[in-house]
Design a protein around this motif. Structure first.
Motif, PDB file in Angstrom:
ATOM      1  N   ARG A   1       0.835  -1.135   0.026  1.00  0.00           N
ATOM      2  CA  ARG A   1       0.032   0.056  -0.088  1.00  0.00           C
ATOM      3  C   ARG A   1       0.924   1.291   0.048  1.00  0.00           C
ATOM      4  O   ARG A   1       1.039   2.196   0.871  1.00  0.00           O
ATOM      5  CB  ARG A   1      -0.840  -0.131   1.237  1.00  0.00           C
ATOM      6  N   VAL A   2       1.767   1.449  -0.830  1.00  0.00           N
ATOM      7  CA  VAL A   2       2.849   2.196  -0.943  1.00  0.00           C
ATOM      8  C   VAL A   2       2.339   3.707  -1.209  1.00  0.00           C
ATOM      9  O   VAL A   2       2.522   4.618  -0.796  1.00  0.00           O
ATOM     10  CB  VAL A   2       3.798   2.032  -2.220  1.00  0.00           C
ATOM     11  N   ASP A   3       1.104   3.565  -2.324  1.00  0.00           N
ATOM     12  CA  ASP A   3       0.460   4.945  -2.432  1.00  0.00           C
ATOM     13  C   ASP A   3      -0.189   5.544  -1.325  1.00  0.00           C
ATOM     14  O   ASP A   3      -0.154   6.938  -0.896  1.00  0.00           O
ATOM     15  CB  ASP A   3      -0.782   4.741  -3.439  1.00  0.00           C
ATOM     16  N   ASP A   4      -0.503   4.659  -0.360  1.00  0.00           N
ATOM     17  CA  ASP A   4      -1.344   5.117   0.915  1.00  0.00           C
ATOM     18  C   ASP A   4      -0.231   5.991   1.818  1.00  0.00           C
ATOM     19  O   ASP A   4      -0.511   6.861   2.434  1.00  0.00           O
ATOM     20  CB  ASP A   4      -2.204   3.987   1.674  1.00  0.00           C
ATOM     21  N   ALA A   5       0.805   4.959   1.886  1.00  0.00           N
ATOM     22  CA  ALA A   5       2.104   5.415   2.726  1.00  0.00           C
ATOM     23  C   ALA A   5       2.550   6.646   2.213  1.00  0.00           C
ATOM     24  O   ALA A   5       2.774   7.847   2.966  1.00  0.00           O
ATOM     25  CB  ALA A   5       3.079   4.393   2.871  1.00  0.00           C
TER      26      ALA A   5
END
Length: 885
Positions: free
Chosen positions: A758-762
């Motif tokens: 969930r890199v985009d959320d991070a």
């Protein structure tokens, strides 16, 4: 007869002597000379009862003791039929102006007159009232016994005065026996008799017994009046029994008596003292807004002052300010007392600048601040460590013509001592002596407590030696301060030695501390009478129990019992805490039962200790039994009780029962502790019941408001227990609300998001933190940078790297911005490790040197260093980061 005496006699034969003496009362010596001249020429005329009554009152008011004694001799040198009445008048005048022994002497002389009737009851009643007004109830009892020896029958007024004196001495049972023996005819009790005794019981905190007296008025033919009802209502209010006070208000109405402003002021005062100022304010508003439908009295100056003081005490400064404005509009802010209440409220709540301005406003409004006004502000400034400002304020006080008193100097002494400024404290002592404002024992104890607390025993000895030279010896409070300091510093053996020595040598026992204290021993100052008291033993027993020396503590308990000192609830609870702390629960319950046998009723705090002790031993069934016992005895649970219960049930695995306790306390109107919320959220998250944890979180919000610590608590627990997306949403909500991020495990959250693809959320969380201007651990960037590099998105990785290095340039010099939470309402969350700068720096530097096989960190930093030409990163900072090839 001299020519002057003859002239005086001729003048007064056609003029009333009593009137003439009254006209010269402004000059007592002239009046006495006039009377004396006439007494030598015409003693029968001059020594009449009316003349003696006037002249005795004049010379007694002027404190002319030789003249009073001379008048007594004149009456016996020239006996006449009016001598008895003249002696009666002389005795009454002496008693009225405080010459009690002389009044009793005149009474004995009156009784010794040959063929004289017994002194009239009116004389006895007059003397009894005078003795009572002078706070001499012992003389009242002596005079009453004298009256009985004469065989006289005291009337109801005499018996009422006697009961008043007995009540003032605390002899309530004796006063009750007087009432019970009053005959049904002749001297039967009246409403004043019952009122005196009811007032005595209420003042002694025995309002329930006073209510029984009220019930007994009817059979004796007496009807309670408004004063009696108000006395009872005020008594129950002082004892916190508001429901009984309300019952009496209704009963007043049933008896045809309307509650007056005194009735309502008693209720308002009690509510304010118990912290229920909003309830008191509702009563105040009802009084103010009633248009006659409820027949409520209008509030008076006392009512306004009570509510204002209640607001100030509870820290409701804005509400107090609005009330002050209302008082100004209504014309009730016209007393110096009101200004001082508001001044004290501002100081109590740290509004020192406003308090300083209020002093100026008082002058503009035509009120001259008094010594109490200045002392309030000076004490507040010293308490905040602003001693220089306090000295400046004392200068303004002197310029206003008000000299500092012992209280003023004591505040300054405490301020200097708390800052360790011993030389300045010495100067204050010198200034006090120069201004003839001599320090007292209280001042001495301030110095001792401050210096002893800092371990500066030698300096304390020197200062106290100077005090002793001025005649101020050590008292039991001084000794208690020393004993407390020894216990706190772990020198229990020395404390025990001193307490034992006090029984033999008084304060001289402090000489055991060393030569600096030997000079404090002075029998002239009453050191031999400085015996240990209840507080002394409380301090010593508490120190022994904390150190686990329970057997020695029990010996000290037996010692104090042998010395006639009865233990109180504090000492019993000290033993309870000691036994529970060391796991001796059975011994703790023995203390509880012994406490009850001795008539010392256990309080909520007592039971809280036992609940805590049982919880530590995981004895949940015993806790159930204890709760049942509390409810059976009418002992209410408070927030500490519930917190201990919740902790016990959570640690015992009964989290559903713990949750029901939270619901129970909320329904009871008890504000939960933050620890209770924390324990329940952690317990339910660990158990995987996140829905209930969310419910507890909402209860916390309802209790404490939107606090970042609550959001941080749930967010961290969700993250730890794998609910990363829920944690992310909660953290985003916290950022939207502008909360500080010090209570959040944001770095862990971003790492977990990256691990879960969930890199985009991070990344969005990271950018949100940057955009709001937060300064946080630069290591937080690395999981996202790693993910971007591995995913081939080197452009975004470089941008984040640049932002990371800009933050790193400032990270060693600044800490993350955190918002300090108020400590009211028991809301004191523990500081998260993420708010500690040093730990973040360690994380950042550790990350720089990590070796995970990828070498991403060093590669990125090298590229940044070369590409940016170190334009954004100070050279010294790069050296600190050890970026050598």
């Amino acid at each position: 007869m001299s020519a002057t005496s003859a002239a005086v006699a001729a003048f007064v034969t056609n003029f009333d002597l009593a009137v003439l003496l009254r006209r010269n009362a402004h000059d007592p010596y002239l009046a006495w000379r006039l009377f004396k001249e006439l007494a030598s020429s015409s003693p029968c005329y001059a020594l009449s009862a009316s003349a003696v009554s006037v002249i005795s009152g004049i010379v007694a008011r002027a404190r002319m003791l030789p003249e009073l004694e001379h008048l007594h001799r004149l009456l016996f040198l020239h006996p006449s039929p009016s001598t008895s009445a003249s002696l009666t008048a002389l005795a009454r005048s002496c008693a009225a102006f405080g010459f009690h022994d002389l009044a009793l002497s005149h009474l004995r002389s009156l009784r010794s007159l040959p063929a004289s009737p017994p002194p009239p009851p009116l004389l006895y009643n007059s003397l009894l009232r005078s003795f009572l007004r002078s706070n001499r109830p012992d003389l009242v009892q002596i005079l009453y016994r004298d009256l009985l020896l004469l065989g006289a029958s005291p009337d109801v007024q005499t018996l009422n005065i006697l009961m008043r004196a007995l009540c003032d001495c605390g002899l309530l049972m004796d006063a009750l026996r007087v009432l019970e023996k009053m005959p049904k005819k002749g001297s039967q009790p009246n409403e004043f008799s019952f009122g005196i005794l009811i007032h005595g019981y209420c003042r002694a905190g025995l309002s329930d017994q006073a209510l029984e007296l009220l019930e007994g008025m009817g059979p004796r033919g007496c009807t309670p009046n408004l004063v009696i009802f108000n006395t009872l209502i005020a008594g129950f209010c002082r004892e916190g029994k508001i429901h009984k006070a309300e019952y009496l208000v209704e009963r007043m109405r049933e008896n045809g008596l309307l509650p007056n402003v005194v009735t309502f002021n008693a209720r308002i005062s009690a509510l304010c003292k118990s912290g229920k100022v909003l309830d008191a304010y509702r009563i105040f508003r009802d009084m103010k807004e009633d248009n006659g439908d409820l027949c409520l009295p209008r509030p008076n100056q006392i009512t306004y002052n009570l509510v204002l003081g209640g607001f100030c005490k509870e820290g409701l400064v804005e509400e107090a300010r609005a009330l002050v404005d209302e008082m100004r509009r209504d014309g009730y802010f016209l007393m110096l007392e009101s200004y001082n209440i508001w001044l004290s409220g501002l100081v109590r709540n740290g509004r020192l600048l406003e308090a300083r301005n209020l002093i100026e406003q008082m002058r503009k409004d035509g009120f001259k601040p008094n010594i109490y006004s200045y002392n309030i502000l000076i004490h507040g400034l010293c308490k905040q460590g602003m001693v220089s400002a306090a000295r400046f304020m004392m200068g303004l006080m002197k310029n206003s013509g008000i000299l500092p008193d012992v209280s003023t100097y004591s505040s300054l002494l405490h301020g200097y001592c708390s800052k360790g400024m011993v030389k300045a404290a010495n100067r204050i002592l010198h200034e006090m002596a120069t201004n003839e404002c001599f320090p007292n024992s209280f001042t001495c104890n301030i110095l001792l407590q401050s210096l002893w607390k800092e371990g500066r025993t030698w300096e304390a000895g020197v200062l106290l030696q100077k005090m002793n030279e001025k005649g101020y010896g050590l008292d039991v409070v001084s000794c208690n301060i020393v004993v407390y300091g020894l216990c706190q510093s772990g020198k229990l053996d020395k404390a025990v030695e001193i307490v034992s020595g006090m029984w033999l040598h008084g304060s001289a026992a402090l000489g055991e501390l060393g030569n600096a204290f030997l000079s404090l021993v002075d029998d002239r100052n009453g050191s031999s009478k400085c015996y240990p008291d209840l507080i002394t033993y409380s301090i010593l027993i508490n120190g022994l129990c904390k150190a686990g020396r329970l057997i020695e503590a029990k010996k000290k308990l037996l010692e104090m019992l042998g010395k006639g000192i009865a233990p109180d609830a504090v000492i019993y609870e000290t033993f309870l805490h000691g036994f529970c702390k060391h796991g001796k629960i059975s011994s703790a319950f023995k203390v509880l039962r012994d406490m009850e046998k001795k008539g010392c009723q256990p309080s909520t705090g007592t039971y809280n200790l036992l609940i805590w002790g049982l919880g530590r031993k995981n004895q949940l069934s015993a806790i159930y039994n204890l709760i049942g016992e509390m409810r059976e005895k009418g002992v209410a649970l408070d927030s500490v009780s519930y917190n201990n219960l919740i902790q016990a049930f959570c640690e015992g695995g009964m989290i559903d029962r713990a949750a029901s306790l939270l619901d129970e306390m909320v329904k009871s109107g008890i504000l939960p502790k933050f620890d209770s919320i924390r324990m329940l959220i952690k317990a339910f998250c660990n158990a995987g019941d996140f829905e209930v944890a969310q419910g507890v979180f909402r209860t916390g919000l309802a209790s404490f408001g939107e606090k970042e610590a609550l959001y941080g608590l749930l967010c961290n627990e969700l993250c730890i227990n794998g609910k990363v997306l829920d944690a992310k949403e909660l953290f985003q909500a916290a950022l939207d609300r502008g909360f500080a991020i010090g209570n959040f495990s944001y770095k862990c959250l971003i790492e977990e998001l990256c691990k879960g693809d969930r890199v985009d959320d991070a990344y969005s969380l990271l950018i949100a933190m940057v955009n709001r201007g937060s300064l946080f651990d630069p290591a937080t960037f690395m999981p996202v940078i790693d993910a971007f590099v591995k995913g081939g998105n080197k452009r975004e990785a470089d941008k984040l790297s640049e932002t990371m290095m800009e933050m790193a340039a400032h990270f060693d010099d600044e800490s993350c911005r955190t918002v300090s939470l108020p400590e009211s309402n028991n809301f004191q969350p523990k500081t998260s490790s993420h708010s500690q700068k040093d730990s973040k720096i360690d994380d950042w530097r550790t990350l720089l040197h990590r070796d995970d096989g990828s070498g991403i960190v060093l590669k990125v930093l090298k590229r940044v260093q070369k590409g940016w030409g170190q334009g954004s990163i100070p050279t010294s900072q790069l050296c600190n980061l050890d970026l050598d090839d």
